[in-house]
Each structure stands twice: as structure tokens, then as C-alpha cells.
Design a protein around this motif. Structure first.
Motif, PDB file in Angstrom:
ATOM      1  N   PRO A 160       0.840  -1.207   0.000  1.00  0.00           N
ATOM      2  CA  PRO A 160       0.000   0.000   0.000  1.00  0.00           C
ATOM      3  C   PRO A 160       0.874   1.258   0.000  1.00  0.00           C
ATOM      4  CG  PRO A 160      -0.676  -1.547   1.727  1.00  0.00           C
ATOM      5  CD  PRO A 160       0.649  -2.016   1.216  1.00  0.00           C
ATOM      6  N   TYR A 161       0.284   2.373  -0.381  1.00  0.00           N
ATOM      7  CA  TYR A 161       1.018   3.635  -0.358  1.00  0.00           C
ATOM      8  C   TYR A 161       1.439   3.970   1.080  1.00  0.00           C
ATOM      9  CZ  TYR A 161      -1.839   4.129  -4.621  1.00  0.00           C
ATOM     10  OH  TYR A 161      -2.479   3.921  -5.817  1.00  0.00           O
ATOM     11  N   ASN A 162       2.659   4.488   1.234  1.00  0.00           N
ATOM     12  CA  ASN A 162       3.074   4.993   2.539  1.00  0.00           C
ATOM     13  C   ASN A 162       2.347   6.308   2.801  1.00  0.00           C
ATOM     14  OD1 ASN A 162       4.915   2.949   3.140  1.00  0.00           O
ATOM     15  ND2 ASN A 162       6.576   3.987   2.073  1.00  0.00           N
ATOM     16  N   PRO A 163       1.512   6.398   3.824  1.00  0.00           N
ATOM     17  CA  PRO A 163       0.775   7.648   4.060  1.00  0.00           C
ATOM     18  C   PRO A 163       1.724   8.810   4.327  1.00  0.00           C
ATOM     19  CG  PRO A 163      -0.103   5.835   5.393  1.00  0.00           C
ATOM     20  CD  PRO A 163       1.200   5.363   4.822  1.00  0.00           C
ATOM     21  N   VAL A 164       1.356   9.979   3.844  1.00  0.00           N
ATOM     22  CA  VAL A 164       2.144  11.179   4.121  1.00  0.00           C
ATOM     23  C   VAL A 164       1.725  11.730   5.480  1.00  0.00           C
ATOM     24  CG1 VAL A 164       2.396  11.694   1.680  1.00  0.00           C
ATOM     25  CG2 VAL A 164       0.506  12.719   2.961  1.00  0.00           C
ATOM     26  N   LEU A 165       2.588  12.510   6.080  1.00  0.00           N
ATOM     27  CA  LEU A 165       2.306  13.074   7.392  1.00  0.00           C
ATOM     28  C   LEU A 165       1.038  13.929   7.342  1.00  0.00           C
ATOM     29  CD1 LEU A 165       3.353  13.349  10.299  1.00  0.00           C
ATOM     30  CD2 LEU A 165       4.619  15.376   9.551  1.00  0.00           C
ATOM     31  N   GLY A 166       0.112  13.656   8.254  1.00  0.00           N
ATOM     32  CA  GLY A 166      -1.138  14.403   8.298  1.00  0.00           C
ATOM     33  C   GLY A 166      -2.237  13.848   7.421  1.00  0.00           C
ATOM     34  N   LEU A 203     -11.816   6.287  11.590  1.00  0.00           N
ATOM     35  CA  LEU A 203     -10.987   7.448  11.288  1.00  0.00           C
ATOM     36  C   LEU A 203      -9.525   7.086  11.517  1.00  0.00           C
ATOM     37  CD1 LEU A 203     -10.533  10.527  10.772  1.00  0.00           C
ATOM     38  CD2 LEU A 203     -10.895  10.869  13.218  1.00  0.00           C
ATOM     39  N   ALA A 204      -8.652   7.410  10.541  1.00  0.00           N
ATOM     40  CA  ALA A 204      -7.219   7.120  10.661  1.00  0.00           C
ATOM     41  C   ALA A 204      -6.420   8.365  10.321  1.00  0.00           C
ATOM     42  CB  ALA A 204      -6.822   5.963   9.749  1.00  0.00           C
ATOM     43  N   GLU A 205      -5.258   8.496  10.952  1.00  0.00           N
ATOM     44  CA  GLU A 205      -4.370   9.631  10.685  1.00  0.00           C
ATOM     45  C   GLU A 205      -2.921   9.154  10.729  1.00  0.00           C
ATOM     46  OE1 GLU A 205      -3.335  14.146  12.376  1.00  0.00           O
ATOM     47  OE2 GLU A 205      -4.508  12.753  13.600  1.00  0.00           O
ATOM     48  N   GLN A 226     -14.230  15.374  -0.517  1.00  0.00           N
ATOM     49  CA  GLN A 226     -13.231  15.144   0.525  1.00  0.00           C
ATOM     50  C   GLN A 226     -12.318  16.356   0.695  1.00  0.00           C
ATOM     51  OE1 GLN A 226     -11.020  11.541  -0.191  1.00  0.00           O
ATOM     52  NE2 GLN A 226     -12.839  10.242  -0.243  1.00  0.00           N
ATOM     53  N   GLU A 227     -11.647  16.391   1.846  1.00  0.00           N
ATOM     54  CA  GLU A 227     -10.636  17.411   2.080  1.00  0.00           C
ATOM     55  C   GLU A 227      -9.338  17.000   1.385  1.00  0.00           C
ATOM     56  OE1 GLU A 227     -10.248  18.077   6.251  1.00  0.00           O
ATOM     57  OE2 GLU A 227     -12.388  18.420   6.556  1.00  0.00           O
ATOM     58  N   SER A 228      -8.441  17.962   1.205  1.00  0.00           N
ATOM     59  CA  SER A 228      -7.235  17.730   0.411  1.00  0.00           C
ATOM     60  C   SER A 228      -6.281  16.727   1.041  1.00  0.00           C
ATOM     61  CB  SER A 228      -6.498  19.050   0.177  1.00  0.00           C
ATOM     62  OG  SER A 228      -6.109  19.624   1.420  1.00  0.00           O
ATOM     63  N   ASN A 229      -6.374  16.512   2.371  1.00  0.00           N
ATOM     64  CA  ASN A 229      -5.448  15.587   3.036  1.00  0.00           C
ATOM     65  C   ASN A 229      -6.028  14.194   3.223  1.00  0.00           C
ATOM     66  OD1 ASN A 229      -7.348  16.307   4.995  1.00  0.00           O
ATOM     67  ND2 ASN A 229      -5.869  16.145   6.671  1.00  0.00           N
ATOM     68  N   GLU A 230      -7.183  13.903   2.631  1.00  0.00           N
ATOM     69  CA  GLU A 230      -7.773  12.571   2.754  1.00  0.00           C
ATOM     70  C   GLU A 230      -7.136  11.628   1.730  1.00  0.00           C
ATOM     71  OE1 GLU A 230     -11.919  12.033   3.704  1.00  0.00           O
ATOM     72  OE2 GLU A 230     -12.185  14.208   3.825  1.00  0.00           O
ATOM     73  N   SER A 231      -6.962  10.384   2.128  1.00  0.00           N
ATOM     74  CA  SER A 231      -6.137   9.424   1.394  1.00  0.00           C
ATOM     75  C   SER A 231      -6.477   9.325  -0.084  1.00  0.00           C
ATOM     76  CB  SER A 231      -6.254   8.039   2.038  1.00  0.00           C
ATOM     77  OG  SER A 231      -5.753   8.042   3.346  1.00  0.00           O
ATOM     78  N   ARG A 232      -7.740   9.143  -0.400  1.00  0.00           N
ATOM     79  CA  ARG A 232      -8.105   8.921  -1.798  1.00  0.00           C
ATOM     80  C   ARG A 232      -7.854  10.167  -2.653  1.00  0.00           C
ATOM     81  NH1 ARG A 232     -13.420   4.911  -2.167  1.00  0.00           N
ATOM     82  NH2 ARG A 232     -12.434   3.164  -1.058  1.00  0.00           N
TER      83      ARG A 232
END
Length: 733
Positions: A439-445, A486-488, A651-657
Motif C-alpha cells: 500500500p502507499y506509505n501515508p504522508v504526514l497528516g 478514522l485514521a491519521e 473530501q478534504e485535500s489531506n484525505e487518502s483517496r
């Protein structure tokens, strides 16, 4: 020259098992020979040997004494006395393999015409011109940075300057190496006019420069594939490392012990594993029903063509999947790409075979050591799964009805059993593909939000408030009878993800954090999941603490597949009930994949009242202390409940999809250049943000999770909100 020698155990066959053998590692010849005893070695009676040119070393993270050598289509298994002895052998073997790989790269292709002096002079002139251009650009950047008053522009230019300075050093090294190559190819008066030290390989120099740049910018190390030098010349012996001359005293003293064309074992011992057969038997693609999936070349091409035609048409016509279901259309009626459909399409459109990308994977393997932390190594784009790691964690609740029903049991023993049942059934849904992908490595935030309609509860509740929105909850537009998630991404170095789920009406929640630590194991990649989760059953004031198993990507040179391994614990301090769950990795001889066992204990008891065994992606059987046996859970017969996610447009700009939509589009449409460019853009944006925060001494602040000791917890869990609501009600009364 023997770099190392000593006793090791070698796996012979099922009948004879492990047998003690005397091994000699010949560093010059790149050969690992073995004998039945040291005395037989002195007499030259070799039992077998393993050629190390192009070999791959592998270790098992679950066993600290065994290791493998895969070469010439065979996998040899060895066992040392302990972890320290294995480490010594593995390091010595790695060094020998690396030195012979570097020697192969230093030999130029004799099938190509040799470059003339004019060719070298032309390239030197071009390189010198590029050098001057870069020098001028760096000077202009210095001038601009000293004059600009705009902080954002200054930070951006400083970042560009860092890369330009790296390029400047790279060009300088290239010019020096071109001059050495020219002197080697066309020596003055027939004498080589170069340094007396061995010539460094240009890719080694480039890699060193990039590594320095990467460390400075806190940037993942991207190791490009080697480009062969097409020059038509082989370096003279005086330019080579003399220690790599295989006509050494040892070789000449034992002429019958030369390097064979292939690795071999004696006829009565030959029970090595064919590397290709083993990997394919362990990882052959399966259909959604579990049956082997056999696609001929024509069928595969036809499927790809159908997918491409549907994508190109823009008609929105869905393509039938293998099981007869239809994939969602990828294009809207207006011809634009439907990014939401890219995420909803679970069909395996590309059974990635690593052999088709062998040069990239083999080069990557050649640059990393056994046990190396892969956190900062950027893996090839083609192995990425089309979703973020944060979204994958939501699959723990693919059976939301099993999870929320924990709160329905009145007996603490039954609640513990149900926690174990939920946990053991929570892993299969997260492995959507028979091919292991990352899976993609999530970016900070980065954040991910979703929810589920729970069968038998959502829409069926008799409570008058069930349809009320939980406006102070983690997903404020959801109702009380829905399970929300919810995940962060709360940390980038180290990479830590935190996630939280709750069902308001059932008064149950789950909060967890996971630090993923990747490790290179040779033919496998191991991912250690460090952290814990907590199931809170509020009506009984109980907390069940769970840990997580390790994950392994096996057979990374062919068709990679996933397995889980390690011991997991489930404990409830209030009631004293506890459980041990063991995810078993497949042994290299015999055994099954995906095995799992569990033992559940009553308070202060040493014997379990319940044992469970089976497969975590199939059926599991329960055996009670009184002798009863019954089906514990069969995950293939329990429906996976699809999660609900807001459209990307909302969605907001920092949401995964939203963050990863262009990477996902590139992967789904088989446009790896598009995916790579989008991924690079995301990573560069993160580096720019890091520099901006450093320039103003600003620390990163998380949005919905905070650190509490060694754990990360949700800032407003259900337990806190219910207590606050109860207190407000009392004050009003």
C-alpha cells in the motif's frame, strides 16, 4: 583464497533431514564448496558446491539460525549453530556476492565497437559545457536568494540550489571518470596513464552522491537500475582488483576443484528446492473462490485488451471480472475519469510477475544487506497496491457485525471469545490480491474516513435516536447505528499510523497505533508491526489490549505472496481472561500456508478452556476443554461488508483517496510513468513542507490523535463524550 570455513548443517532430504557438512567459502572463485568432513576436504573429495555469482541470500525472521542461497534455479538451505554464527556466514557470503557483481559490471561489452579518442573528446566537451551551465545557474540562484524578501520563494530556491549543487558534483565526477576511461582505452605510448587505485564504477559514484543528497534532505533513497556501459572494451588486469583474479594459488593447487558451470549436490543428497517451482507452488494466483487461476497468454492478452478498450472508449461500459461480476465503469458519461470508481474496483487487473521487472528487483536486492531497514528505500512503483495503508487498516472491520456483537454478551468469558473471533477473522479482507503488493506509505497528516451499515442493526434499531447524527463523533455525518472509522498518519519518521473506530449505539470502540518497520530478508521482505490496539466495551468498563502479527512478502523475485507470522496476545486486565494467537509461517518443506492457532485462558488458569486452529483466510475450528468441537468461524462464508466513503469531490485535500488519486489512476490504467510522476510530486511536496516548517521553527501538530506515553489515542473517544454528556444532563437536572 578461503574467506571463511567451518561446519554448517545442510538440508538433505525429508528422510535424512539436516546433515553436518564442512564448508569453505572461496572469495576469489565466488564458490561455496562443502564436504562430509574436514578430512575429506583435505583429500579434495567435494560433496557439492554453490556458485555465488548472481546468488541471493535469504533468512527467515521467525528462525534465527537458518538461511538460504538461491542460484541457478535452486534454493539451498543451511543452518548455523546460533544467530551470531548465521550472521557471520551471511555477511561473508554477501560480501563475496557483491564483489563478483561489481567485477561483472566493470567488464565492458566486447560486442560493441570501442569508442575513439574523438568520441571521448566529444563527450568531455559536452560534459564540460554542462558543468559550466550548472555553475552559472548556482551563481544566479545565490544572487537571487541574497536579494529576495519573499520567504516562500527563498525556501523554494534553497531547495533547488541543494539539488543543483548535487548535480554539480555529479558532473565533476563524471568528467573525471571519462578522463580515466579515455586514458584506459587509449593509453599514451601504450602505457596506462591512470591512478594506481582500482577505478570506481560510475554508478557507485552516482549512488554515493545521491545517498549524500538523500540523507541531507531526509529523502528516501531511490536506487536506479544500472545502465550497462556500452563501450566495447574490457579493462586490463592492471586496472582490476587483483584479489578477483581466480587463477590464485588455491585454484592452481586444486585444478580439479575449479568453478563448475552450475551449482550441484551429490546424487544421494540432491533434494534442494527448485526456486521457480517452489515460489510458484506457494504463490500461484487463485480466483476469488480459492481455485487456482490458470490464464493462458492469449487469455491474459484478451483480458488486458478488453480492459484497455473499455478505458479508451470512455463509454463507461464495465468489464466483466473473472468471477462473472462486473467491474465498475472507470469513465463518467461526459468522458472524464471517475476517480471514485478506481478505488471501488477490486478486480486483479495485473498479476504482477517480478520476473518481467527482474533487472529492477535484482538491482535493488544487490544494493541492500540482509536485515537492512527498508524505511527509507523507495520501492518500484509497479509493486504498489492501489490504496493507502490507512485505508487498509479499515479492513479490520470488514465484518462489523462480529465486532459490535462483542458488547451483546453478558458473560465476560463469552466476550473474550468473541474478541478472539473478531480478531482472527479480521485479516483476510485486507489481502485483496493473491499477489503481494505494498500500500502507499501515508504522508504526514494524511487522513482516511469511512463507515459501515451493520447488518441486522443499521436501519433495524428500535431506539428513537438511532438515526440521529453523532455530530461530535469522528465522522460527524454518520448515525448512531453505524460503525465509523478514522485514521491519521501521526508520524513520518518513524512511520506511525493511528486509527479509531466506534459504534455509538453499542457503546464499543477500538483505538490503535501501528509503527511499521520493514526489513530485507533476501528473498522476502518482513514488516514488523509495532504497537497495540484497545477494544473498549463501555457498558462493562472493560478494555481488551491486542498486539499485531508481522507480515512477510515472500518470493519477491517471481510472484510475491503474503503471509503472517508471530505471536499475538489479547488481554483483559479487569476480568483476567487472556489469549495467545500464533500466526504460523509456512516451513520450507511440507506444511500449509496461512495457518493460525489460538489458546484462550480463564483467569489464573494454565490450561486453555478453548483452542482454535485453522487458516486465517479460511475455516477455523474450535475445541473446548470438555472435548466439544465446532466451527469457530469460516471467513469465506461470512460476507464482507463494504465500507462507505465520501466521493473524492467532497473530501478534504489531506484525505487518502484525494492525495493518491493520480497514482491510483496511473496504476489502474497501467500507465506507470503517470503513477511514478504523481508519486514523485507527492513526495517532493512533503519535502518542501518540511523545509518550510524548519525555516520558521514550526513543529508538526496532529489533528485528531495525541501521544499518551508510548501510545497514540483519539482526542475525543466515545467514553469521554458519554461521560461529558452524562455530566451535562445531571447539571441540567
Amino acid at each position: 583464497m578461503a574467506a571463511m570455513e567451518g561446519y554448517l548443517s545442510k538440508w538433505t532430504n525429508v528422510m535424512k533431514g539436516w546433515q553436518y557438512r564442512w564448508f569453505i567459502l572461496d572469495d576469489n572463485a565466488g564458490l561455496m564448496s562443502y564436504y562430509t568432513s574436514r578430512e575429506k576436504m583435505v583429500r579434495g573429495v567435494r560433496r557439492g558446491c554453490v556458485r555465488l555469482k548472481g546468488a541471493v541470500i535469504g533468512i527467515d525472521d521467525e528462525d534465527d539460525s537458518t538461511f538460504t542461497v538461491t542460484v541457478d534455479g535452486k534454493t539451498f538451505h543451511f543452518q548455523a549453530r546460533d544467530a551470531d554464527e548465521r550472521e557471520t556466514w551471511v555477511r561473508a557470503l554477501e560480501d563475496t556476492i557483491l564483489r563478483h557483481a561489481q567485477a561483472a559490471h566493470r567488464r565492458w561489452d566486447p560486442s560493441k565497437p570501442a569508442p575513439t579518442v574523438k568520441d571521448f573528446d566529444k563527450k568531455l566537451t559536452e560534459a564540460d559545457a554542462y558543468l559550466q551551465i550548472v555553475i552559472d545557474q548556482v551563481k544566479r540562484l545565490d544572487s537571487y536568494i541574497s536579494k529576495t524578501v519573499d520567504e516562500e520563494s527563498r525556501v523554494r530556491c534553497e531547495n533547488i540550489k541543494l539539488h543543483a549543487e548535487d548535480m554539480l558534483e555529479n558532473v565533476k565526477h563524471t568528467i573525471a571518470l571519462l578522463q580515466i576511461a579515455k586514458s584506459t582505452a587509449h593509453p599514451v605510448n601504450g602505457i596506462y596513464q591512470g591512478p594506481v587505485t582500482p577505478m570506481p564504477h560510475i554508478d557507485d559514484m552516482q549512488r554515493q552522491v545521491r545517498r549524500v543528497s538523500a540523507d541531507f534532505l531526509n529523502d528516501p533513497i531511490v536506487i536506479p537500475p544500472l545502465d550497462p556501459v556500452q563501450t566495447g572494451i574490457e579493462l586490463g588486469a592492471e586496472c582490476m582488483d587483483p584479489s578477483l583474479n581466480t587463477s590464485s594459488l588455491v585454484a592452481s593447487a586444486l585444478p580439479n576443484m575449479g568453478v563448475p558451470e552450475t551449482s550441484y549436490s551429490s546424487s544421494d543428497e540432491e533434494d534442494f528446492f527448485d526456486a521457480n517451482d517452489y515460489s510458484l507452488s506457494s504463490s500461484h494466483p487463485v480466483s476469488p473462490t480459492g481455485a487456482p487461476l490458470h490464464l493462458s497468454r492469449r487469455e491474459s492478452q484478451a483480458r488486458d485488451a478488453a480492459s484497455s478498450a473499455a478505458a479508451a472508449s470512455g463509454s463507461g461500459v464495465a468489464v466483466a471480472s473473472e468471477g462473472g461480476s462486473r467491474a465498475p465503469p472507470l469513465y463518467k458519461s461526459d468522458g472524464s475519469l471517475d476517480y471514485d470508481a478506481l478505488y471501488e474496483d477490486d478486480e486483479e487487473h495485473d498479476l504482477v510477475n517480478m520476473e518481467s521487472n527482474g533487472s529492477v528487483v535484482s538491482h535493488l536486492i544487490s544494493q541492500v544487506k540482509i536485515g537492512m531497514d527498508l524505511t527509507k528505500v523507495a520501492l518500484p512503483t509497479f509493486i504498489l497496491e492501489r490504496r493507502s495503508l490507512l485505508e487498509m487498516y479499515a479492513d479490520y472491520f470488514a465484518h462489523p457485525d462480529i465486532f459490535v456483537s462483542i458488547a451483546d454478551f453478558t458473560d465476560p468469558r463469552d466476550r473474550m471469545v468473541q474478541v478472539v473471533r473478531w480478531y482472527m477473522s479480521s485479516y483476510h479482507a485486507g489481502r485483496k490480491s493473491s499477489v503481494a503488493k505494498k500500500p502507499y506509505n501515508p504522508v504526514l497528516g494524511e487522513m482516511f474516513k469511512c463507515w459501515w451499515d451493520v447488518p441486522g442493526i443499521t436501519g433495524h434499531s428500535k431506539s428513537a435516536t438511532a438515526k440521529e447524527e453523532v455530530k461530535d463523533g469522528p465522522v460527524p455525518w454518520c448515525h448512531q447505528d453505524q460503525l465509523v472509522f478514522l485514521a491519521e498518519q501521526v508520524s513520518h519518521h518513524p512511520p506511525i499510523s493511528a486509527f479509531y473506530a466506534e459504534h455509538y449505539e453499542k457503546r464499543i470502540s477500538f483505538c490503535a497505533h501501528v509503527w511499521t518497520k520493514s526489513k530485507f530478508l533476501g528473498l522476502s521482505i518482513g514488516v514488523h508491526n509495532i504497537g497495540q490496539g484497545c477494544v473498549s466495551v463501555l457498558d462493562y468498563d472493560e478494555e481488551y489490549i491486542v498486539t499485531f502479527p508481522n507480515g512477510y512478502g515472500r518470493s519477491i523475485l517471481t510472484v510475491p505472496w503474503i503471509e503472517l507470522g508471530g505471536t499475538v496476545t489479547v488481554t483483559c486486565n479487569k476480568t483476567g481472561y487472556n489469549a495467545n494467537i500464533e500466526f504460523l509461517t509456512k516451513p520450507f518443506y511440507g506444511g500449509k500456508k496461512n495457518r493460525v492457532t489460538a489458546e484462550v485462558f480463564a483467569p489464573s488458569e494454565k490450561k486453555p478452556f478453548l483452542t482454535v486452529q485453522g487458516e486465517w483466510n479460511g475455516a477455523m475450528e474450535a475445541k473446548w476443554a470438555d472435548g466439544r468441537t465446532e466451527l469457530f468461524v469460516d471467513v469465506n462464508k461470512v460476507p464482507i461488508i463494504k465500507k462507505c466513503v465520501k466521493p473524492i469531490s467532497e473530501q478534504e485535500s489531506n484525505e487518502s483517496r484525494t492525495v493518491w488519486k493520480e497514482v491510483t489512476a496511473g496504476l489502474r490504467l497501467n500507465d506507470l510513468d503517470r503513477a511514478h510522476e504523481a508519486k514523485t510530486s507527492i513526495e517532493q511536496r512533503q519535502r518542501d513542507l518540511v523545509l518550510q516548517r524548519k525555516s520558521v521553527n514550526a513543529a508538526w501538530e496532529n489533528k485528531v490523535f495525541h501521544e499518551a506515553g508510548e501510545n497514540w489515542v483519539y482526542i475525543s473517544p466515545l467514553s469521554y463524550r458519554l461521560k461529558a454528556s452524562s455530566a451535562n444532563t445531571k447539571r441540567k437536572n
